[in-house]
Scaffold this motif. Structure first.
Motif, PDB file in Angstrom:
ATOM      1  N   TRP A   1     -31.864  44.732   9.609  1.00  0.00           N
ATOM      2  CA  TRP A   1     -32.843  44.163  10.527  1.00  0.00           C
ATOM      3  C   TRP A   1     -32.967  42.654  10.338  1.00  0.00           C
ATOM      4  O   TRP A   1     -32.918  41.887  11.302  1.00  0.00           O
ATOM      5  CB  TRP A   1     -34.190  44.846  10.305  1.00  0.00           C
ATOM      6  CG  TRP A   1     -35.320  44.269  11.092  1.00  0.00           C
ATOM      7  CD1 TRP A   1     -36.334  43.486  10.646  1.00  0.00           C
ATOM      8  CD2 TRP A   1     -35.552  44.445  12.486  1.00  0.00           C
ATOM      9  NE1 TRP A   1     -37.191  43.171  11.671  1.00  0.00           N
ATOM     10  CE2 TRP A   1     -36.734  43.739  12.811  1.00  0.00           C
ATOM     11  CE3 TRP A   1     -34.878  45.131  13.502  1.00  0.00           C
ATOM     12  CZ2 TRP A   1     -37.246  43.704  14.102  1.00  0.00           C
ATOM     13  CZ3 TRP A   1     -35.406  45.090  14.794  1.00  0.00           C
ATOM     14  CH2 TRP A   1     -36.572  44.381  15.082  1.00  0.00           C
ATOM     15  N   THR A   2     -33.153  42.211   9.108  1.00  0.00           N
ATOM     16  CA  THR A   2     -33.305  40.775   8.860  1.00  0.00           C
ATOM     17  C   THR A   2     -32.014  40.021   9.170  1.00  0.00           C
ATOM     18  O   THR A   2     -32.057  38.887   9.644  1.00  0.00           O
ATOM     19  CB  THR A   2     -33.726  40.514   7.400  1.00  0.00           C
ATOM     20  OG1 THR A   2     -32.797  41.153   6.515  1.00  0.00           O
ATOM     21  CG2 THR A   2     -35.117  41.053   7.137  1.00  0.00           C
ATOM     22  N   THR A   3     -30.870  40.649   8.927  1.00  0.00           N
ATOM     23  CA  THR A   3     -29.591  40.022   9.265  1.00  0.00           C
ATOM     24  C   THR A   3     -29.476  39.827  10.770  1.00  0.00           C
ATOM     25  O   THR A   3     -29.012  38.782  11.244  1.00  0.00           O
ATOM     26  CB  THR A   3     -28.416  40.874   8.760  1.00  0.00           C
ATOM     27  OG1 THR A   3     -28.482  40.969   7.335  1.00  0.00           O
ATOM     28  CG2 THR A   3     -27.084  40.255   9.160  1.00  0.00           C
ATOM     29  N   MET A   4     -29.912  40.811  11.529  1.00  0.00           N
ATOM     30  CA  MET A   4     -29.856  40.716  12.981  1.00  0.00           C
ATOM     31  C   MET A   4     -30.707  39.555  13.484  1.00  0.00           C
ATOM     32  O   MET A   4     -30.283  38.787  14.362  1.00  0.00           O
ATOM     33  CB  MET A   4     -30.319  42.038  13.595  1.00  0.00           C
ATOM     34  CG  MET A   4     -30.333  42.064  15.127  1.00  0.00           C
ATOM     35  SD  MET A   4     -31.873  41.444  15.836  1.00  0.00           S
ATOM     36  CE  MET A   4     -33.010  42.715  15.294  1.00  0.00           C
ATOM     37  N   ILE A   5     -31.931  39.403  12.944  1.00  0.00           N
ATOM     38  CA  ILE A   5     -32.793  38.303  13.374  1.00  0.00           C
ATOM     39  C   ILE A   5     -32.172  36.960  12.980  1.00  0.00           C
ATOM     40  O   ILE A   5     -32.174  36.002  13.760  1.00  0.00           O
ATOM     41  CB  ILE A   5     -34.200  38.455  12.777  1.00  0.00           C
ATOM     42  CG1 ILE A   5     -34.872  39.722  13.311  1.00  0.00           C
ATOM     43  CG2 ILE A   5     -35.063  37.236  13.098  1.00  0.00           C
ATOM     44  CD1 ILE A   5     -36.227  39.996  12.712  1.00  0.00           C
ATOM     45  N   ALA A   6     -31.639  36.891  11.758  1.00  0.00           N
ATOM     46  CA  ALA A   6     -31.004  35.649  11.301  1.00  0.00           C
ATOM     47  C   ALA A   6     -29.836  35.272  12.201  1.00  0.00           C
ATOM     48  O   ALA A   6     -29.645  34.091  12.537  1.00  0.00           O
ATOM     49  CB  ALA A   6     -30.536  35.808   9.854  1.00  0.00           C
ATOM     50  N   GLU A   7     -29.045  36.269  12.612  1.00  0.00           N
ATOM     51  CA  GLU A   7     -27.904  36.002  13.485  1.00  0.00           C
ATOM     52  C   GLU A   7     -28.349  35.490  14.848  1.00  0.00           C
ATOM     53  O   GLU A   7     -27.637  34.707  15.484  1.00  0.00           O
ATOM     54  CB  GLU A   7     -27.061  37.270  13.650  1.00  0.00           C
ATOM     55  CG  GLU A   7     -26.246  37.646  12.425  1.00  0.00           C
ATOM     56  CD  GLU A   7     -25.229  36.572  12.058  1.00  0.00           C
ATOM     57  OE1 GLU A   7     -24.523  36.087  12.972  1.00  0.00           O
ATOM     58  OE2 GLU A   7     -25.166  36.204  10.870  1.00  0.00           O
ATOM     59  N   SER A   8     -29.536  35.922  15.294  1.00  0.00           N
ATOM     60  CA  SER A   8     -30.004  35.473  16.603  1.00  0.00           C
ATOM     61  C   SER A   8     -30.225  33.963  16.624  1.00  0.00           C
ATOM     62  O   SER A   8     -30.059  33.318  17.663  1.00  0.00           O
ATOM     63  CB  SER A   8     -31.289  36.211  16.988  1.00  0.00           C
ATOM     64  OG  SER A   8     -32.405  35.716  16.271  1.00  0.00           O
ATOM     65  N   TYR A   9     -30.621  33.401  15.478  1.00  0.00           N
ATOM     66  CA  TYR A   9     -30.788  31.945  15.413  1.00  0.00           C
ATOM     67  C   TYR A   9     -29.433  31.237  15.367  1.00  0.00           C
ATOM     68  O   TYR A   9     -29.283  30.135  15.895  1.00  0.00           O
ATOM     69  CB  TYR A   9     -31.625  31.563  14.191  1.00  0.00           C
ATOM     70  CG  TYR A   9     -33.085  31.925  14.334  1.00  0.00           C
ATOM     71  CD1 TYR A   9     -33.942  31.150  15.108  1.00  0.00           C
ATOM     72  CD2 TYR A   9     -33.607  33.043  13.697  1.00  0.00           C
ATOM     73  CE1 TYR A   9     -35.280  31.489  15.244  1.00  0.00           C
ATOM     74  CE2 TYR A   9     -34.946  33.402  13.827  1.00  0.00           C
ATOM     75  CZ  TYR A   9     -35.771  32.618  14.609  1.00  0.00           C
ATOM     76  OH  TYR A   9     -37.099  32.964  14.748  1.00  0.00           O
ATOM     77  N   LYS A  10     -28.450  31.867  14.757  1.00  0.00           N
ATOM     78  CA  LYS A  10     -27.119  31.265  14.702  1.00  0.00           C
ATOM     79  C   LYS A  10     -26.417  31.314  16.056  1.00  0.00           C
ATOM     80  O   LYS A  10     -25.605  30.445  16.374  1.00  0.00           O
ATOM     81  CB  LYS A  10     -26.264  31.978  13.654  1.00  0.00           C
ATOM     82  CG  LYS A  10     -26.747  31.804  12.220  1.00  0.00           C
ATOM     83  CD  LYS A  10     -25.855  32.561  11.234  1.00  0.00           C
ATOM     84  CE  LYS A  10     -26.343  32.389   9.811  1.00  0.00           C
ATOM     85  NZ  LYS A  10     -25.502  33.143   8.837  1.00  0.00           N
ATOM     86  N   ASN A  11     -26.740  32.344  16.843  1.00  0.00           N
ATOM     87  CA  ASN A  11     -26.058  32.527  18.128  1.00  0.00           C
ATOM     88  C   ASN A  11     -26.810  31.928  19.308  1.00  0.00           C
ATOM     89  O   ASN A  11     -26.338  32.007  20.447  1.00  0.00           O
ATOM     90  CB  ASN A  11     -25.866  34.034  18.400  1.00  0.00           C
ATOM     91  CG  ASN A  11     -25.000  34.706  17.356  1.00  0.00           C
ATOM     92  OD1 ASN A  11     -24.152  34.073  16.745  1.00  0.00           O
ATOM     93  ND2 ASN A  11     -25.210  36.000  17.151  1.00  0.00           N
ATOM     94  N   GLU A  12     -27.957  31.329  19.057  1.00  0.00           N
ATOM     95  CA  GLU A  12     -28.802  30.897  20.164  1.00  0.00           C
ATOM     96  C   GLU A  12     -28.237  29.695  20.904  1.00  0.00           C
ATOM     97  O   GLU A  12     -27.424  28.931  20.386  1.00  0.00           O
ATOM     98  CB  GLU A  12     -30.201  30.563  19.644  1.00  0.00           C
ATOM     99  CG  GLU A  12     -30.258  29.372  18.721  1.00  0.00           C
ATOM    100  CD  GLU A  12     -31.621  29.226  18.055  1.00  0.00           C
ATOM    101  OE1 GLU A  12     -32.484  30.081  18.298  1.00  0.00           O
ATOM    102  OE2 GLU A  12     -31.805  28.268  17.292  1.00  0.00           O
ATOM    103  N   SER A  13     -28.696  29.557  22.142  1.00  0.00           N
ATOM    104  CA  SER A  13     -28.364  28.388  22.953  1.00  0.00           C
ATOM    105  C   SER A  13     -29.544  27.424  22.901  1.00  0.00           C
ATOM    106  O   SER A  13     -30.664  27.817  22.567  1.00  0.00           O
ATOM    107  CB  SER A  13     -28.077  28.809  24.399  1.00  0.00           C
ATOM    108  OG  SER A  13     -29.199  29.459  24.952  1.00  0.00           O
ATOM    109  N   PRO A  14     -29.330  26.151  23.247  1.00  0.00           N
ATOM    110  CA  PRO A  14     -30.410  25.157  23.137  1.00  0.00           C
ATOM    111  C   PRO A  14     -31.658  25.490  23.940  1.00  0.00           C
ATOM    112  O   PRO A  14     -32.742  24.997  23.625  1.00  0.00           O
ATOM    113  CB  PRO A  14     -29.739  23.874  23.658  1.00  0.00           C
ATOM    114  CG  PRO A  14     -28.293  24.070  23.356  1.00  0.00           C
ATOM    115  CD  PRO A  14     -28.038  25.532  23.581  1.00  0.00           C
TER     116      PRO A  14
END
Length: 425
Positions: free
Chosen positions: A72-85
């Motif tokens: 779960w925490t990995t998924m949330i962390a990845e969302s910040y890495k994959n985000e657009s501006p």
């Protein structure tokens, strides 16, 4: 679920309840009967759904060291890495600001939240939210809120053009004796199917790929646990069952126990079919946010090491109910005493959720703002899904959103003691 829901239900069913009491012997026989179901899954880790990856999370099991917690925490962390501006706003001072939204339950009072979001769009001040969460009626609003102002018309239509007949069919007395609920929710299922289309899921999946997230809460009655569903992951799935599962989760999230039938989600365990019984997420939480289980500021620092300054995070909460007392005389009757007591219990549950989220955001140095139905608003009826009343509530929310939303920062009745950590500003 909310306090007015039970007032309306008990008002409508008072005569039927009296007749049921007279037929107590038949009730005893009904209590001994069970509607057949497949066995519940075993108590170990919940099964996954065929054709889907990790699409849900049990927050009460969020203990470090558990595989589910790590995923779960990995998924949330990845969302910040994959985000657009577009997920954040860089201010003139070079600081990035993230916005999040949590929408509570409230039955037909969800019209207030629908109006507020519409008015907020018209004001030009409504942010684009990194994460949106929803419970019960809030789960129905959440997909529209997640996709932005271009879906405001659909949201308005869903909350200002319906009545009780579009949501449920009340069982007759004899049917109730052998039913799992007081009403049939087939009209509600049809309404959800009307709005939740493959095209809607495609739009959600597109935003999900940009690092944004949409979460909805149900209650797993067998496990006695709340369940957070990753609706963006469901929408992005290649499974031919994605639309079906998305709809089922939304229906389950808004299925008030005893009023609506539970949603039976079929899963496979060692090749055998099992049934999970899911009901309204408000059994556990009237509203929720995921920040208490993850250090989101640290995740941002890891995803964007180029930012010299720490990010700012703002959580907005729409409470589709009152958070203030609503005094009225209570009759000495079973229906009135019961409905008033349950209403108070649900109101306090919603207030406690505000305290829980406040503790979580303060610990993570978030800003928290919430708004509720104004204390001076006087409903004209206790009936649920009364079209005229829903239009009134929508208009109140819309006007509030267009002008100046009276955000509050501290939970109702809370006053920090001297020396206590202040709320972020």
């Amino acid at each position: 679920m909310d306090r007015n829901f039970w007032d309306g239900i008990f008002a409508r069913r008072a005569a039927a309840m009296l007749r049921i009491a007279i037929l107590a012997p038949l009730l005893f026989l009904a209590a001994c009967a069970n509607i057949l179901r497949h066995p519940a899954p075993p108590d170990e880790s919940p099964p996954t759904f065929e054709g889907f990856d990790k699409v849900r999370y049990y927050p009460l099991d969020a203990r470090e060291g558990r595989e589910e917690w790590h995923e779960w925490t990995t998924m949330i962390a990845e969302s910040y890495k994959n985000e657009s501006p577009e997920n954040y706003v860089i201010g003139a001072d070079g600081v990035a600001t993230y916005s999040y939204l949590a929408i509570s339950g409230g039955g037909s009072d969800g019209a207030f939240g629908a109006g507020l979001l519409n008015g907020w769009s018209k004001s030009g001040k409504r942010p684009k939210f990194k994460i949106v969460t929803g419970v019960s009626t809030g789960s129905l609003l959440a997909p529209f809120a997640f996709l932005g102002g271009e879906y405001d018309d659909e949201m308005k239509q869903a909350y200002t053009t319906i009545n009780a007949d579009n949501v449920m069919v009340t069982h007759d007395l004899l049917s109730i004796l052998w039913s799992e609920s007081l009403s049939d929710n087939e009209p509600f299922r049809k309404m959800v199917a009307h709005y939740v289309t493959p095209q809607l899921l495609d739009a959600i999946a597109k935003e999900h790929a940009k690092g944004r997230a949409l979460f909805v809460l149900t209650t797993d009655l067998d496990r006695e646990q709340p369940v957070i569903w990753d609706m963006g992951e469901i929408a992005a799935s290649s499974s031919p069952q994605r639309v079906h599962l998305f709809r089922e989760v939304l229906v389950a999230s808004a299925s008030v126990p005893t009023i609506f039938p539970p949603v039976m989600l079929k899963v496979k365990v060692n090749g055998e079919t099992r049934d999970e019984m899911h009901v309204d997420g408000g059994v556990f939480m009237q509203s929720f946010f995921v920040g208490a289980n993850a250090d989101m500021k640290a995740m941002v620092r890891n995803a964007h090491p180029e930012w010299a300054k720490d990010s700012i995070h703002s959580l907005y909460i729409i409470r589709n109910s009152f958070v203030t007392p609503s005094p009225r005389p209570v009759k000495r009757s079973l229906g009135d005493i019961s409905s008033r007591s349950i209403s108070g219990l649900l109101k306090v549950s919603g207030i406690n959720d505000l305290y829980r989220m406040y503790v979580g955001v303060v610990g993570n140095e978030f800003e928290m703002r919430y708004v509720a139905i104004p204390a001076d608003y006087v409903p004209t009826t206790t009936e649920q899904f009364d079209r005229a009343e829903m239009v009134r509530l929508f208009d109140v929310g819309e006007k509030m959103g267009e002008t100046e939303i009276p955000w509050r920062r501290l939970p109702p009745g809370y006053r920090p003691s001297p020396g206590a950590q202040p709320a972020p500003k």
